[in-house]
Scaffold this motif. Structure first.
Motif, PDB file in Angstrom:
ATOM      1  N   UNK A 226       0.815  -1.218   0.000  1.00  0.00           N
ATOM      2  CA  UNK A 226       0.000   0.000   0.000  1.00  0.00           C
ATOM      3  C   UNK A 226       0.850   1.270   0.000  1.00  0.00           C
ATOM      4  N   UNK A 227       2.120   1.169   0.449  1.00  0.00           N
ATOM      5  CA  UNK A 227       2.994   2.341   0.531  1.00  0.00           C
ATOM      6  C   UNK A 227       4.117   2.312  -0.502  1.00  0.00           C
ATOM      7  N   UNK A 228       4.021   1.406  -1.473  1.00  0.00           N
ATOM      8  CA  UNK A 228       5.114   1.231  -2.422  1.00  0.00           C
ATOM      9  C   UNK A 228       5.398   2.490  -3.233  1.00  0.00           C
ATOM     10  N   UNK A 229       4.361   3.168  -3.690  1.00  0.00           N
ATOM     11  CA  UNK A 229       4.571   4.378  -4.488  1.00  0.00           C
ATOM     12  C   UNK A 229       5.286   5.461  -3.689  1.00  0.00           C
ATOM     13  N   UNK A 230       4.873   5.625  -2.449  1.00  0.00           N
ATOM     14  CA  UNK A 230       5.489   6.659  -1.613  1.00  0.00           C
ATOM     15  C   UNK A 230       6.968   6.354  -1.355  1.00  0.00           C
ATOM     16  N   UNK A 231       7.278   5.102  -1.069  1.00  0.00           N
ATOM     17  CA  UNK A 231       8.663   4.740  -0.767  1.00  0.00           C
ATOM     18  C   UNK A 231       9.532   4.855  -2.008  1.00  0.00           C
ATOM     19  N   UNK A 232       9.031   4.413  -3.155  1.00  0.00           N
ATOM     20  CA  UNK A 232       9.808   4.519  -4.391  1.00  0.00           C
ATOM     21  C   UNK A 232      10.114   5.988  -4.701  1.00  0.00           C
ATOM     22  N   UNK A 233       9.097   6.821  -4.666  1.00  0.00           N
ATOM     23  CA  UNK A 233       9.285   8.241  -4.979  1.00  0.00           C
ATOM     24  C   UNK A 233      10.237   8.920  -4.004  1.00  0.00           C
ATOM     25  N   UNK A 234      10.090   8.622  -2.719  1.00  0.00           N
ATOM     26  CA  UNK A 234      10.954   9.240  -1.714  1.00  0.00           C
ATOM     27  C   UNK A 234      12.400   8.799  -1.893  1.00  0.00           C
ATOM     28  N   UNK A 235      12.622   7.542  -2.250  1.00  0.00           N
ATOM     29  CA  UNK A 235      13.982   7.045  -2.455  1.00  0.00           C
ATOM     30  C   UNK A 235      14.635   7.722  -3.649  1.00  0.00           C
ATOM     31  N   UNK A 236      13.885   7.867  -4.743  1.00  0.00           N
ATOM     32  CA  UNK A 236      14.410   8.547  -5.920  1.00  0.00           C
ATOM     33  C   UNK A 236      14.766   9.990  -5.583  1.00  0.00           C
ATOM     34  N   UNK A 237      13.906  10.648  -4.834  1.00  0.00           N
ATOM     35  CA  UNK A 237      14.169  12.042  -4.466  1.00  0.00           C
ATOM     36  C   UNK A 237      15.396  12.159  -3.567  1.00  0.00           C
ATOM     37  N   UNK A 238      15.496  11.310  -2.557  1.00  0.00           N
ATOM     38  CA  UNK A 238      16.629  11.380  -1.633  1.00  0.00           C
ATOM     39  C   UNK A 238      17.938  10.995  -2.309  1.00  0.00           C
TER      40      UNK A 238
END
Length: 453
Positions: A226-238
């Motif tokens: 359920x949180x995969x999109x948020x984690x992927x996007x945050x990792x790319x940003x960081x």
């Protein structure tokens, strides 16, 4: 229906209708991070990793193939089968099913779990992580063999397929630690190689595992779908300031060959395919290449010692499935073949790559950086077959074409010249000169001392 429920519902439909016509009856199944990935998938190209459709490229394959050496990448391994094994006898069952000794298995620890059949062939292999006193997570190309074997006995344990409920993202390369410490907001230098622990990303729980599928400093992130999109996007940003790249499916398998790691379904076929515990995730296509088996499909199977997974000393006395077969092999002198690397002659490879620009009969096309399915090629010494080459890969990091090779012990000496026969038997075949090379192809940096970084 929320995202997690939709993911599981589609997954179950795909599993139930796996032989039905695609889309007409069997739905398309994407990563739980598909929405986040779509923002960068400018080409809109996809291909299957098991039952999951993943982007083929984000920028270009050469840049993505180099990321784990020059900076780091984030790659999606959510397609892997994920099976929770719980219960009073969960560890006893897993110790019987796999070769590894699990008597010393700490909470959070990770072990490579190689599972054999009664003949000593590799039936399944993957990563086993201990989550609790009586809870373990097995992630692999397929967990069907495990689930079937558990059902054959009377173990006080249960296996639950949680594949659609969780994501697995790999973050590998020298900038992986900086990226993940920025992502989690805490030091991760206490996580030793093959260990894991829980952390959080913006309040979302994730498990951080220190792994090494790239041969470099690397980690995995496990969490709820359920949180995969948020984690992927945050990792790319960081990871942006550190040069992170998103890894497409086209480039994903290349690093395994550079690191000398054989991959289930690509470099060998699992013996479980002949049983009711056959993997449901690898059901399509036939191996390509010049190799023609003498004994049918079992010639594509491998003993663990042939893949570098054998015991350093004698076969231990403890009980596990396939032990008797390995002991018999050892008494007879071992499997007789070993895993090495091959470095292909650049001039011969260039001749195949440019054949379509000249005249004459055309050989099998050579995809770059590598083919998308299993391919097995004959390896000749003095005109006689002495080995089988797999995983042929164009490595931009090594500026060479390389492959793995299971070869007769007598010809496994580094520097030995061999010939790879390129092309299926019904095509104009080409001989490619190659040289036996130790594995891994590049320095092993998986156990980098992060306290010094």
């Amino acid at each position: 229906m929320d995202r997690a429920e939709a993911q599981r519902s589609t997954y179950e439909a795909v599993q139930r209708l796996r032989d039905a016509p695609f889309v007409a009856e069997r739905p398309a199944y994407f990563s739980p991070a598909a929405a986040a990935q779509d923002r960068s998938n400018d080409q809109g190209s996809f291909a299957h990793f098991a039952q999951t459709l993943l982007p083929l490229e984000y920028t270009n394959w050469a840049e993505e193939c180099a990321a784990h050496v020059t900076a780091c990448y984030i790659g999606d391994w959510s397609s892997l089968h994920k099976v929770l094994v719980r219960g009073r006898e969960a560890r006893d069952f897993l110790a019987w099913l796999g070769m590894r000794d699990l008597s010393r298995f700490e909470l959070g620890q990770i072990k490579h779990h190689v599972q054999l059949d009664a003949n000593g062939w590799v039936a399944s292999e993957g990563v086993l992580c201990r989550l609790g006193e009586e809870e373990f997570l097995y992630t692999a190309g397929s967990g069907d063999w495990l689930i079937w074997q558990l059902g054959q006995g009377s173990w006080d344990a249960q296996a639950v397929d949680v594949s659609p409920d969780r994501f697995i993202f790999g973050v590998q390369g020298p900038a992986a630690l900086d990226t993940l410490e920025k992502l989690t907001g805490e030091s991760l230098r206490d996580i030793a190689f093959s260990r894991s622990r829980m952390s959080r990303v913006a309040g979302i729980p994730v498990r951080v595992l220190r792994t090494g599928i790239s041969g470099e400093l690397g980690y995995e992130l496990h969490g709820f779908a359920a949180y995969a999109n948020e984690i992927w996007s945050a990792t790319v940003e960081c990871g942006g300031p550190f040069g992170i790249r998103q890894l497409g499916l086209r480039s994903q398998p290349v690093q395994h060959i550079e690191a000398g790691i054989a991959t289930n379904g690509l470099d060998y076929l699992p013996a479980s395919i002949l049983t009711p515990g056959a993997p449901t995730q690898f059901r399509r296509g036939r191996p390509g290449g010049s190799y023609v088996p003498d004994n049918g499909i079992s010639d594509y199977f491998r003993k663990p010692g042939e893949l570098g997974w054998g015991f350093r000393k004698a076969v231990p006395d403890r009980d596990f499935l396939g032990r008797e077969a390995l002991a018999a092999d050892a008494a007879g002198g071992g499997p007789g073949r070993t895993l090495v690397g091959l470095r292909w002659n650049a001039e011969d490879v260039a001749g195949i790559l440019t054949a379509h620009l000249g005249e004459g009969e055309l050989p099998d096309a050579m995809e770059v950086p590598r083919g998308r399915g299993p391919a097995f090629d004959q390896v000749l010494v003095d005109g006689r077959q002495s080995g089988v080459s797999t995983g042929r890969t164009l490595s931009v990091n090594l500026r060479a074409t390389i492959s793995l090779c299971v070869i007769d012990e007598a010809h496994a000496t580094p520097g030995r010249d061999v010939v790879v026969l390129w092309g299926r038997s019904d095509t104009p075949q080409r001989e490619v000169r190659a040289t036996v090379t130790p594995l891994p192809f590049k320095p092993d940096r998986r156990r980098t001392d992060v306290s010094l970084l």
